[in-house]
Design a protein around this motif. Structure first.
Motif, PDB file in Angstrom:
ATOM      1  N   TYR A  48       7.978 -32.359   3.498  1.00 11.48           N
ATOM      2  CA  TYR A  48       7.188 -32.336   2.556  1.00 11.48           C
ATOM      3  C   TYR A  48       7.514 -32.095   1.134  1.00 11.48           C
ATOM      4  O   TYR A  48       6.756 -32.625   0.167  1.00 11.48           O
ATOM      5  CB  TYR A  48       6.196 -31.041   3.061  1.00 11.48           C
ATOM      6  CG  TYR A  48       5.179 -31.261   4.166  1.00 11.48           C
ATOM      7  CD1 TYR A  48       4.157 -32.076   4.121  1.00 11.48           C
ATOM      8  CD2 TYR A  48       5.397 -30.821   5.418  1.00 11.48           C
ATOM      9  CE1 TYR A  48       3.290 -32.283   5.126  1.00 11.48           C
ATOM     10  CE2 TYR A  48       4.559 -31.046   6.465  1.00 11.48           C
ATOM     11  CZ  TYR A  48       3.663 -31.859   6.213  1.00 11.48           C
ATOM     12  OH  TYR A  48       2.758 -32.204   7.162  1.00 11.48           O
ATOM     13  N   ARG A  51       8.120 -35.215  -0.540  1.00  9.77           N
ATOM     14  CA  ARG A  51       6.917 -35.786  -1.115  1.00  9.77           C
ATOM     15  C   ARG A  51       6.733 -35.372  -2.556  1.00  9.77           C
ATOM     16  O   ARG A  51       5.948 -36.144  -3.119  1.00  9.77           O
ATOM     17  CB  ARG A  51       5.716 -35.494  -0.208  1.00  9.77           C
ATOM     18  CG  ARG A  51       5.789 -36.063   1.275  1.00  9.77           C
ATOM     19  CD  ARG A  51       4.684 -35.765   2.058  1.00  9.77           C
ATOM     20  NE  ARG A  51       3.326 -36.154   1.660  1.00  9.77           N
ATOM     21  CZ  ARG A  51       2.207 -35.951   2.361  1.00  9.77           C
ATOM     22  NH1 ARG A  51       2.338 -35.071   3.475  1.00  9.77           N
ATOM     23  NH2 ARG A  51       1.151 -36.343   1.858  1.00  9.77           N
ATOM     24  N   ASN A 107       9.242 -41.419   1.897  1.00 11.05           N
ATOM     25  CA  ASN A 107       8.028 -40.805   1.231  1.00 11.05           C
ATOM     26  C   ASN A 107       7.804 -41.589  -0.174  1.00 11.05           C
ATOM     27  O   ASN A 107       6.589 -41.569  -0.684  1.00 11.05           O
ATOM     28  CB  ASN A 107       8.126 -39.333   0.999  1.00 11.05           C
ATOM     29  CG  ASN A 107       7.668 -38.557   2.233  1.00 11.05           C
ATOM     30  OD1 ASN A 107       6.838 -38.736   3.040  1.00 11.05           O
ATOM     31  ND2 ASN A 107       8.620 -37.505   2.522  1.00 11.05           N
ATOM     32  N   GLN A 212      -3.862 -27.307   4.020  1.00  8.65           N
ATOM     33  CA  GLN A 212      -2.427 -27.858   4.108  1.00  8.65           C
ATOM     34  C   GLN A 212      -1.480 -26.883   4.709  1.00  8.65           C
ATOM     35  O   GLN A 212      -0.986 -27.235   5.945  1.00  8.65           O
ATOM     36  CB  GLN A 212      -1.905 -28.527   3.160  1.00  8.65           C
ATOM     37  CG  GLN A 212      -0.702 -29.649   3.355  1.00  8.65           C
ATOM     38  CD  GLN A 212      -0.824 -30.624   4.372  1.00  8.65           C
ATOM     39  OE1 GLN A 212      -1.614 -31.518   3.963  1.00  8.65           O
ATOM     40  NE2 GLN A 212      -0.160 -30.698   5.244  1.00  8.65           N
ATOM     41  N   GLY A 334      -0.403 -31.578  -0.422  1.00  7.25           N
ATOM     42  CA  GLY A 334       0.593 -32.428   0.509  1.00  7.25           C
ATOM     43  C   GLY A 334       2.065 -31.612   0.292  1.00  7.25           C
ATOM     44  O   GLY A 334       2.750 -31.674   1.248  1.00  7.25           O
ATOM     45  N   GLY A 338       2.310 -28.263   2.159  1.00  5.33           N
ATOM     46  CA  GLY A 338       3.274 -28.677   3.226  1.00  5.33           C
ATOM     47  C   GLY A 338       4.546 -28.107   3.365  1.00  5.33           C
ATOM     48  O   GLY A 338       4.853 -27.276   4.524  1.00  5.33           O
TER      49      GLY A 338
END
Length: 378
Positions: A48, A51, A107, A212, A334, A338
């Motif tokens: 994550y 990302r 990602n 999330q 996210g 995350g």
């Protein structure tokens, strides 16, 4: 579907097929190597975290190129090469290092491909769903079958079983090496900073982040939690498949439901169902039937929640500000959500409560999201 668009469907299929192996089963592989919950959580936390960093850095590099499609293809090749590094790594620090490098590229390529897809669709953006659904099909087929496959081969064979999916990814990316996304909006981040101050935006993003965060135990430890309660790999794969099948079905119906009931009330329902779902997973994991019902909740927890978020984002970030809004949602929900969810899940997993504590913590996070959203709606 014409041949030009079929190649986009193939890439979505390949990308999410690889994700369908990674997300449900990387924890099982790391556990089989003898590592504990902190390493498993670290692997997903880095997933994550990259990302947040990967997409904007890759976009900045590719946007300066006269051949952005070649950058996209290179990113897919690097994803394959770096994932292959897992074949040769077993120590915790080596795993985390490879994960950080692999995640940066894997990602990074999807946001660029999404932009390329919308460019190819042109005046037919409504056809996006028919392309993207093949990603869900790829995830479904792999997530539903790899649990049984790992039962047969042994979980330590995980990298070898996933490598062919990344070869398929590179092959699917090859026809797109000459495609180009639209030029980035230079005012996107300025717009995001300005709209951050609009009424309701920060509260909405906080709710999305908490949701999330609540998903952290699911993405990191769901497979291990079920395994600890005596479920075989085939049963675990079937449970993952149930969630994806019902996700696909509800995505098709979401526009009608939102038009009838409104995005905000449905969002409240989704949060409530998700809190109950994680509580059920925490305390009733022994029952396959109960877990199947809990997985059916993915229709609201993920599909409807995502559809409602997209509808509300259109109100908060209209017109050319949509890209700025998506960058905020992607990074805060996210990314930050995350990472925090993976950390929370790992700490809870290593506590005396184990999986029960982890999913109870996820339910509590969603309960907090419910209270915040209810206050905003009152």
């Amino acid at each position: 579907m014409d041949a030009t668009l079929r190649r986009f469907s193939l890439f979505y299929f390949a990308y999410y097929a690889a994700l369908g192996a990674y997300t449900p089963y990387v924890g099982r592989w790391v556990d089989a190597l003898g590592h504990g919950g902190y390493v498993v959580g670290g692997m997903l936390g880095l997933w994550y975290g990259t990302r947040i960093l990967g997409p904007p850095a890759w976009a900045a590099l590719s946007s300066r190129s006269t051949r952005p499609g070649e950058w996209f293809f290179a990113g897919c090749v690097l994803s394959l090469a770096l994932f292959a590094g897992f074949v040769f790594t077993t120590s915790a620090w080596a795993l985390l290092t490879v994960m950080a490098l692999f995640g940066l590229f894997y990602n990074a390529v999807m946001p660029q491909f999404e932009a390329m897809t919308l460019t190819a669709l042109g005046s037919r953006p409504e056809r996006y769903g028919r392309l993207r659904v093949w990603g869900s099909v790829g995830f479904l087929l792999v997530a539903g079958s790899y649990g049984a496959l790992l039962d047969v081969t042994g979980a330590t064979r995980f990298p070898w079983l996933v490598l062919p999916l990344f070869v398929l990814l590179v092959a699917a990316a090859w026809p797109h090496r000459h495609d180009s996304p639209p030029p980035p909006d230079p005012n996107a981040m300025a717009d995001a900073g300005h709209l951050w101050k609009r009424p309701g935006v920060r509260r909405f993003l906080l709710v999305a982040m908490l949701m999330q965060l609540g998903f952290g135990p699911f993405y990191v430890f769901f497979t291990l939690h079920l395994q600890a309660h005596g479920h075989a790999g085939a049963e675990i794969g079937a449970l993952w498949a149930i969630g994806v099948i019902i996700e696909i079905a509800l995505f098709w119906q979401a526009p009608k439901l939102i038009a009838r009931f409104g995005a905000a009330p449905l969002l409240q329902l989704c949060i409530a169902v998700t809190a109950v779902r994680w509580a059920v997973v925490a305390f009733f994991a022994d029952s396959l039937a109960v877990m199947a019902i809990a997985q059916a909740g993915h229709a609201l927890s993920f599909a409807m929640f995502h559809a409602c978020c997209m509808r509300l984002m259109a109100d908060f970030f209209p017109g050319h500000r949509a890209a700025a809004g998506q960058s905020l949602l992607y990074g805060i929900s996210g990314g930050v959500g995350g990472v925090l969810g993976a950390v929370m899940a790992a700490v809870a997993w290593e506590s005396p409560g184990g999986g029960t504590a982890a999913f109870a913590a996820g339910a509590a996070a969603c309960g907090l999201a419910f209270a915040i959203h209810a206050k905003n709606s009152s």
